[in-house]
Design a protein around this motif. Structure first.
Motif, short mmCIF file in Angstrom:
data_model
loop_
_atom_site.label_atom_id
_atom_site.label_comp_id
_atom_site.label_asym_id
_atom_site.label_seq_id
_atom_site.Cartn_x
_atom_site.Cartn_y
_atom_site.Cartn_z
N UNK A 264 -1.13 8.81 0.69
CA UNK A 264 -2.52 8.39 0.88
C UNK A 264 -2.94 7.28 -0.08
N UNK A 265 -2.51 7.37 -1.33
CA UNK A 265 -2.90 6.35 -2.31
C UNK A 265 -2.30 5.00 -1.97
N UNK A 266 -1.02 4.98 -1.60
CA UNK A 266 -0.37 3.73 -1.23
C UNK A 266 -1.01 3.11 0.01
N UNK A 267 -1.35 3.96 0.98
CA UNK A 267 -1.95 3.44 2.20
C UNK A 267 -3.30 2.81 1.92
N UNK A 268 -4.11 3.45 1.10
CA UNK A 268 -5.41 2.88 0.76
C UNK A 268 -5.24 1.57 0.01
N UNK A 269 -4.28 1.52 -0.91
CA UNK A 269 -4.02 0.27 -1.64
C UNK A 269 -3.60 -0.84 -0.68
N UNK A 270 -2.74 -0.50 0.27
CA UNK A 270 -2.28 -1.51 1.24
C UNK A 270 -3.43 -2.02 2.09
N UNK A 271 -4.26 -1.11 2.58
CA UNK A 271 -5.40 -1.51 3.39
C UNK A 271 -6.37 -2.36 2.57
N UNK A 272 -6.56 -2.02 1.31
CA UNK A 272 -7.44 -2.80 0.46
C UNK A 272 -6.91 -4.23 0.29
N UNK A 273 -5.62 -4.36 0.05
CA UNK A 273 -5.04 -5.70 -0.12
C UNK A 273 -5.18 -6.53 1.15
N UNK A 274 -4.93 -5.92 2.29
CA UNK A 274 -5.03 -6.64 3.55
C UNK A 274 -6.48 -7.04 3.84
N UNK A 275 -7.40 -6.13 3.59
CA UNK A 275 -8.81 -6.41 3.89
C UNK A 275 -9.38 -7.50 2.99
N UNK A 276 -8.81 -7.66 1.80
CA UNK A 276 -9.27 -8.73 0.91
C UNK A 276 -8.86 -10.11 1.44
N UNK A 277 -7.67 -10.17 2.05
CA UNK A 277 -7.18 -11.43 2.58
C UNK A 277 -7.77 -11.72 3.97
N UNK A 278 -7.90 -10.68 4.76
CA UNK A 278 -8.40 -10.84 6.13
C UNK A 278 -9.54 -9.85 6.35
N UNK A 279 -10.69 -10.09 5.75
CA UNK A 279 -11.80 -9.14 5.80
C UNK A 279 -12.29 -8.88 7.23
N UNK A 280 -12.59 -7.63 7.48
CA UNK A 280 -13.12 -7.24 8.78
C UNK A 280 -12.08 -7.05 9.86
N UNK A 281 -10.81 -7.32 9.56
CA UNK A 281 -9.78 -7.24 10.59
C UNK A 281 -9.02 -5.91 10.58
N UNK A 282 -9.17 -5.11 9.54
CA UNK A 282 -8.44 -3.85 9.45
C UNK A 282 -9.42 -2.74 9.09
N UNK A 283 -9.28 -1.60 9.76
CA UNK A 283 -10.08 -0.42 9.47
C UNK A 283 -9.14 0.77 9.33
#
Length: 420
Positions: free
Chosen positions: A225-244
């Protein structure tokens, strides 16, 4: 009139009454009945209900047993003319109350004695290997010895993944002559399925065009769970609004889980529901999601995977998963099990992958594990084994094309793999 639903009475007396009532209902002209107590029985998990759903037609009397210790009473003076097969599932109850190595050693010894008693009373033993070791193992040496003793005493070992023998090999061995392989059944038609994608995403406030990942089931650290949240955070910073990221399920009380919940609740890309999911709402999660995330640190079989494929949902999973054969044919995005960097790259790839192709592959994978097909094969194979003692061999190729029409009609509403 005061009654109890079959399988709900947790008393030993209730078990005996239900079992012999079921025996009385077995048609006289049918095959000789075989009593098949299975333990432990978990009412909140439909796996066992699905697995045994075709037993009655084969003269197999599936008898839910909440605690294996109840079998000591129910099998005392067991009639010799009634065949008895005891089916073991998860072994986590054996050491659940142990506080130290000594108590764990004693629990393993008592369990071995119990199995020996059952065999002395004429029972044959079957064990289904659900995982390598419990996810929250505290006494690894004893857990390993427990499984060694179970394997030594069982007559048949049911594995659901072809990767099982290799996966458990570092801890204990499975004798090839005892191993029987049959897939984890799907859950087609088990849960409501009438809501459409648009309504589902509206309920979860997911923007049009965003790719939605779903993490569901028990929320525990071993699920990455921690790794997944970190990955989603990194992606959302680069491409905001594209991943939920949708997180739905009951959390445990581990410190890592509490930290995850705090961070997830504050993250704009996360939709957090840290509670058990009602059956009627599972369809909302599955229809809203583009992929189901299974970034588990260690996994052999996954009920969430079977559920995802039953709804035609593709998955995101690491390359060390024991369930890779289930998604063969393109039903998953598979990434190297190398930590958060590889997972981050995989989440980025979700934004650009052909989701339609993934959907079609996931629908096909779901048909391969259709619950009716798997349950029918399991019942037929277990009847054959009970009669002959010969462990059935897995077919080289499983052909399910003849079941396509049946599968398509299982659930109402949006069919698995429907176009977007």
């Amino acid at each position: 009139m005061l009654i109890s639903m079959p399988g709900r009475d947790q008393s030993t007396e209730g078990w005996i009454a239900e079992t012999f009532a079921a025996l009385a209902r077995v048609p006289v002209e049918g095959p000789e009945p075989v009593v098949w107590p299975f333990t432990p029985y978990y009412t909140g998990n439909p796996f066992q209900s699905v697995l045994y759903s075709r037993f009655a037609g084969r003269g197999l009397v599936a008898a839910p047993t909440f605690r294996i210790t109840d079998l000591l009473a129910t099998t005392r003076n067991w009639p010799g003319d009634v065949p008895l097969v005891v089916h073991l599932h998860w072994l986590n109850q054996v050491l659940a109350k142990c506080t130290d190595d000594r108590s764990a050693d004693e629990a393993v010894g008592r369990h071995a004695d119990l199995l020996d008693t059952l065999k002395d009373r004429g029972a044959r033993l079957v064990w289904t290997v659900h995982n390598v070791l419990p996810h929250d193992t505290r006494f690894e040496a004893q857990e390993v010895r427990l499984r060694e003793q179970v394997v030594e005493r069982t007559d048949l070992v049911h594995v659901m993944s072809p990767a099982t023998v290799a996966a458990v090999g570092d801890w204990f061995a499975l004798p090839p002559e005892k191993v029987y392989q049959c897939d984890h059944p799907g859950y087609q038609g088990v849960y409501p399925d009438w809501i459409g994608r648009t309504d589902a995403r509206r309920r979860l406030r997911i923007p049009d065009g965003a790719v939605a990942l779903l993490l569901t089931g028990a929320v525990k650290p071993y699920k990455g769970i921690a790794d997944l949240l970190e990955a989603v955070d990194r992606v959302s910073r680069v491409r905001p609004g594209e991943i939920v990221l949708i997180v739905a399920g009951k959390p445990d009380d581990a410190p890592e889980t509490r930290e995850f919940l705090t961070a997830a609740a504050a993250h704009p890309a996360v939709r957090l529901m840290p509670v058990p999911v009602p059956d009627v709402d599972i369809q909302v999660l599955m229809r809203a999601a583009d992929l189901v995330a299974l970034p588990y640190r260690r996994s052999l079989n996954s009920g969430v995977l079977a559920l995802a494929l039953s709804f035609g949902r593709p998955v995101l999973m690491p390359s060390n998963s024991g369930s890779l054969p289930v998604v063969d044919g393109g039903a998953a995005l598979i990434y190297p099990a190398d930590g958060v960097e590889a997972l981050t790259e995989a989440v980025f790839s979700c934004l650009d992958v052909d989701l339609g192709a993934l959907d079609r592959a996931a629908a096909a994978a779901g048909r391969r594990i259709d619950r009716a097909v798997v349950a029918e094969r399991f019942a037929a194979d277990m009847r054959s084994w009970a009669d002959t003692g010969v462990v059935p061999q897995a077919p080289v190729v499983t052909v399910l094309s003849a079941q396509d029409d049946v599968v398509a009609g299982v659930a109402a509403g949006v069919p698995p793999g429907a176009s977007r």
